[in-house]
Scaffold this motif. Structure first.
Motif, PDB file in Angstrom:
ATOM      1  N   TRP A 232      -7.574  -1.369   4.427  1.00  0.00           N
ATOM      2  CA  TRP A 232      -6.588  -0.582   3.695  1.00  0.00           C
ATOM      3  C   TRP A 232      -6.826   0.916   3.826  1.00  0.00           C
ATOM      4  CZ3 TRP A 232      -2.726  -3.420   3.438  1.00  0.00           C
ATOM      5  CH2 TRP A 232      -2.856  -4.800   3.205  1.00  0.00           C
TER       6      TRP A 232
ATOM      7  N   ALA B  28       8.843  -2.237   4.824  1.00  0.00           N
ATOM      8  CA  ALA B  28       7.848  -3.297   5.038  1.00  0.00           C
ATOM      9  C   ALA B  28       6.450  -2.787   4.730  1.00  0.00           C
ATOM     10  CB  ALA B  28       7.930  -3.813   6.475  1.00  0.00           C
TER      11      ALA B  28
ATOM     12  N   ASP C 217       6.188  -2.427   0.919  1.00  0.00           N
ATOM     13  CA  ASP C 217       6.092  -3.763   0.312  1.00  0.00           C
ATOM     14  C   ASP C 217       4.687  -4.338   0.496  1.00  0.00           C
ATOM     15  OD1 ASP C 217       8.714  -3.660  -0.506  1.00  0.00           O
ATOM     16  OD2 ASP C 217       9.486  -4.914   1.126  1.00  0.00           O
ATOM     17  N   THR C 218       4.123  -4.139   1.677  1.00  0.00           N
ATOM     18  CA  THR C 218       2.779  -4.646   1.954  1.00  0.00           C
ATOM     19  C   THR C 218       1.763  -4.004   1.029  1.00  0.00           C
ATOM     20  OG1 THR C 218       3.311  -5.064   4.279  1.00  0.00           O
ATOM     21  CG2 THR C 218       0.976  -4.831   3.716  1.00  0.00           C
TER      22      THR C 218
END
Length: 284
Positions: free
Chosen positions: A174, A210, A213-214
């Motif tokens: 991350w 996307a 959202d991830t």
């Protein structure tokens, strides 16, 4: 108080404490600063006394650890490597500034101006891109905010800002997700560039929504991006979300707001915020 005495007291407290003890509490019991505590723990580790930092819990001295005689010897004085931070208050240097304040180690700040000192021959020798932030730690030069955060977490392990090596999957994932796809799609979206489906496959960062959202999915119900403890990944991801929501480049989703709310009042970050406010007031 000599270092030998401090090390003896540190070992005594750890030996007699049941379970891990947090750094601030340990420093208070010993009557020393957090910075001195980190230095003393590093001194013990250097001679083979492995003081364990349990993430999110504190320090513990495993009962099987055998203390070598050298552990309590007065170490020869050694000049620490100078840490220099190159930045501008209105830059991504704020991420590294926050990281440095979380470490609690001494560093020297060099302010560079856009278009002038940032493009000087002296600075271009450090960073040919002529951009900030950058750091020089002794003879080591590191640029790029995410890389600097990762480097500092490893260079100063006593601060506990990186998980143990075996537990760094989410930490690396991350941290560099934010440095890559997140920052890329934010930049494209801010510039009004909407890549087609074919172009999204070519540029690698994918679709703006996307990506968001991830990130929202992994942050849902979590206080930290990598495990249960605050880490350098939180400094980097939190900085992008905080700035993005403030300036409107990232929507104020509940998952993002809850995550940022748990980070924004950390004392180290508030010190950086106050610094930027002072710098801006001087420019007004």
């Amino acid at each position: 108080m000599s270092r030998t005495t401090r090390l003896q007291d540190l070992i005594r407290v750890l030996r007699h404490h049941t379970g891990p003890i947090g750094g601030p509490e340990l420093a208070e019991r010993l009557g020393i600063t957090l910075r001195t505590l980190y230095q003393d723990i590093a001194a013990l580790r250097a001679v083979g006394v492995e003081v364990v930092n349990a993430p999110g819990q504190g320090y513990v001295l495993p009962p099987e650890v055998v203390l070598p005689p050298a552990a309590l010897a007065e170490p020869a004085p050694r000049e620490p490597a100078e840490l220099t931070f190159y930045t501008n208050p209105l830059s991504r240097g704020g991420i590294v500034h926050w990281m440095l304040e979380e470490l609690g180690v001494p560093y020297r700040t060099v302010i560079l101006e856009y278009g002038t000192t940032m493009k000087s021959a002296e600075y271009l020798a450090l960073n040919p891109m002529g951009k900030v932030p950058a750091i020089r730690h002794g003879d080591v030069v590191v640029t790029e905010a995410a890389a600097i955060c990762a480097y500092l977490a490893d260079a100063f392990p006593e601060a506990g800002l990186a998980p143990p090596p075996a537990a760094r999957g989410d930490y690396y994932r991350w941290l560099f997700f934010a440095a890559g796809p997140l920052e890329s799609v934010i930049s494209l979206n801010t510039l009004g560039v909407q890549p087609t489906a074919e172009q999204q496959r070519q540029i690698g960062c994918g679709d703006y929504w996307a990506v968001l959202d991830t990130l929202a999915g992994v942050l849902d119900g979590r206080g930290h991006i990598a495990g249960t403890a605050f880490s350098a990944a939180d400094v980097y991801v939190g900085s992008h979300l905080g700035w993005g929501m403030h300036f409107g480049t990232i929507p104020r989703r509940p998952e993002f707001e809850a995550y940022w709310a748990a980070l924004k009042d950390r004392p180290a970050r508030l010190r950086c915020e106050a610094y930027v406010e002072r710098a801006l007031s001087l420019q007004a």
